[in-house]
Design a protein around this motif. Structure first.
Motif, PDB file in Angstrom:
ATOM      1  N   THR A  37       3.190  -7.528   0.569  1.00  0.00           N
ATOM      2  CA  THR A  37       1.961  -7.764   1.335  1.00  0.00           C
ATOM      3  C   THR A  37       1.982  -9.070   2.119  1.00  0.00           C
ATOM      4  O   THR A  37       1.264  -9.210   3.102  1.00  0.00           O
ATOM      5  N   LYS A  52       3.268  -5.191   4.490  1.00  0.00           N
ATOM      6  CA  LYS A  52       2.780  -3.807   4.411  1.00  0.00           C
ATOM      7  C   LYS A  52       1.647  -3.712   3.394  1.00  0.00           C
ATOM      8  O   LYS A  52       1.429  -4.618   2.604  1.00  0.00           O
ATOM      9  N   ASN A  53       0.993  -2.559   3.382  1.00  0.00           N
ATOM     10  CA  ASN A  53      -0.096  -2.289   2.447  1.00  0.00           C
ATOM     11  C   ASN A  53       0.434  -1.747   1.131  1.00  0.00           C
ATOM     12  O   ASN A  53       1.447  -1.045   1.095  1.00  0.00           O
ATOM     13  N   SER A  79      -5.858  -8.720   1.448  1.00  0.00           N
ATOM     14  CA  SER A  79      -6.350  -7.781   2.456  1.00  0.00           C
ATOM     15  C   SER A  79      -5.449  -6.557   2.561  1.00  0.00           C
ATOM     16  O   SER A  79      -5.859  -5.517   3.089  1.00  0.00           O
ATOM     17  N   ARG A  80      -4.239  -6.647   2.047  1.00  0.00           N
ATOM     18  CA  ARG A  80      -3.286  -5.529   2.077  1.00  0.00           C
ATOM     19  C   ARG A  80      -3.178  -4.829   0.720  1.00  0.00           C
ATOM     20  O   ARG A  80      -2.383  -3.914   0.562  1.00  0.00           O
ATOM     21  N   CYS A  81      -3.965  -5.282  -0.271  1.00  0.00           N
ATOM     22  CA  CYS A  81      -3.945  -4.689  -1.616  1.00  0.00           C
ATOM     23  C   CYS A  81      -5.173  -3.801  -1.795  1.00  0.00           C
ATOM     24  O   CYS A  81      -6.303  -4.240  -1.598  1.00  0.00           O
ATOM     25  N   HIS A  82      -4.935  -2.572  -2.168  1.00  0.00           N
ATOM     26  CA  HIS A  82      -6.010  -1.596  -2.339  1.00  0.00           C
ATOM     27  C   HIS A  82      -5.887  -0.995  -3.735  1.00  0.00           C
ATOM     28  O   HIS A  82      -4.789  -0.905  -4.283  1.00  0.00           O
ATOM     29  N   ILE A 112      -6.741   3.698   4.872  1.00  0.00           N
ATOM     30  CA  ILE A 112      -6.138   2.370   4.779  1.00  0.00           C
ATOM     31  C   ILE A 112      -5.246   2.100   5.985  1.00  0.00           C
ATOM     32  O   ILE A 112      -5.088   0.970   6.421  1.00  0.00           O
ATOM     33  N   VAL A 115       0.375   3.151   3.427  1.00  0.00           N
ATOM     34  CA  VAL A 115       0.830   2.236   2.382  1.00  0.00           C
ATOM     35  C   VAL A 115       2.330   2.391   2.223  1.00  0.00           C
ATOM     36  O   VAL A 115       2.877   3.466   2.448  1.00  0.00           O
ATOM     37  N   CYS A 153       6.494   6.472   1.114  1.00  0.00           N
ATOM     38  CA  CYS A 153       5.945   5.378   0.327  1.00  0.00           C
ATOM     39  C   CYS A 153       6.734   5.278  -0.973  1.00  0.00           C
ATOM     40  O   CYS A 153       6.990   6.292  -1.624  1.00  0.00           O
TER      41      CYS A 153
END
Length: 172
Positions: A37, A52-53, A79-82, A112, A115, A153
């Motif tokens: 991230t 990247k996400n 901001s890239r961690c979900h 998103i 990812v 992914c």
């Protein structure tokens, strides 16, 4: 030809990170997520070329009080961690079940914007049926494998060696 998130993590594939309890499996996975991230350095010294996400599905740890502080400590770009903690069915939050909720996972990834890494901790939470039966495990994890391939992914599934196996060979 297999693409790679890092030299040791294939994109579009399921990778299992297994070990004894308390040996740092989740810490390692979150460190890899932080590198991905924030465009940091991988353990081999190479650089993550483009941030990247990351999507994290944990049935053991809550994002706000456990995972987020650990990601901050690892230097992640939050901001890239979900996170997936559950889904709403009939007005109630229920655990995410890939055998029934994989379409929701695909939709979340689209929202998103894609990812590059999905962490599932523990991977056995993705298994419906008897986790001691190979066919039940394969059938359950196929949705996760298909997800990885569809989105190119990397998926890291975290698991413990068998309980009650202290002092024994990991093969046992």
């Amino acid at each position: 030809m297999t693409r790679w998130v890092a030299k040791f993590i294939p994109a579009g594939k399921l990778t299992i990170l297994a070990g004894a309890a308390g040996t740092g499996k989740t810490t390692l996975a979150l460190s890899l997520a932080a590198t991905l991230t924030n465009g940091g350095s991988w353990p081999d010294g190479s650089r993550c070329v483009q941030p990247k996400n990351v999507l994290i599905w944990s049935s053991e740890d809550v994002a706000d009080d456990t995972l987020v502080p650990r990601l901050i400590a690892a230097g992640a770009a939050l901001s890239r961690c979900h996170f997936i903690e559950g889904i709403i069915q009939h007005g109630e939050s229920v655990p995410f079940d890939p055998s029934q909720d994989i379409l929701d996972l695909h939709k979340a990834v689209e929202q998103i914007g894609g990812v590059s890494l999905l962490i599932i901790d523990p991977i056995v939470s993705a298994v419906s049926g008897d986790m001691h039966k190979a066919n039940d495990v394969r059938r359950s994890l196929q949705a996760v494998v298909d997800f990885a391939e569809a989105h190119q992914c990397a998926v890291i599934g975290i698991t413990h060696f068998a309980k009650g196996g202290a002092g024994k060979s990991p093969q046992e």
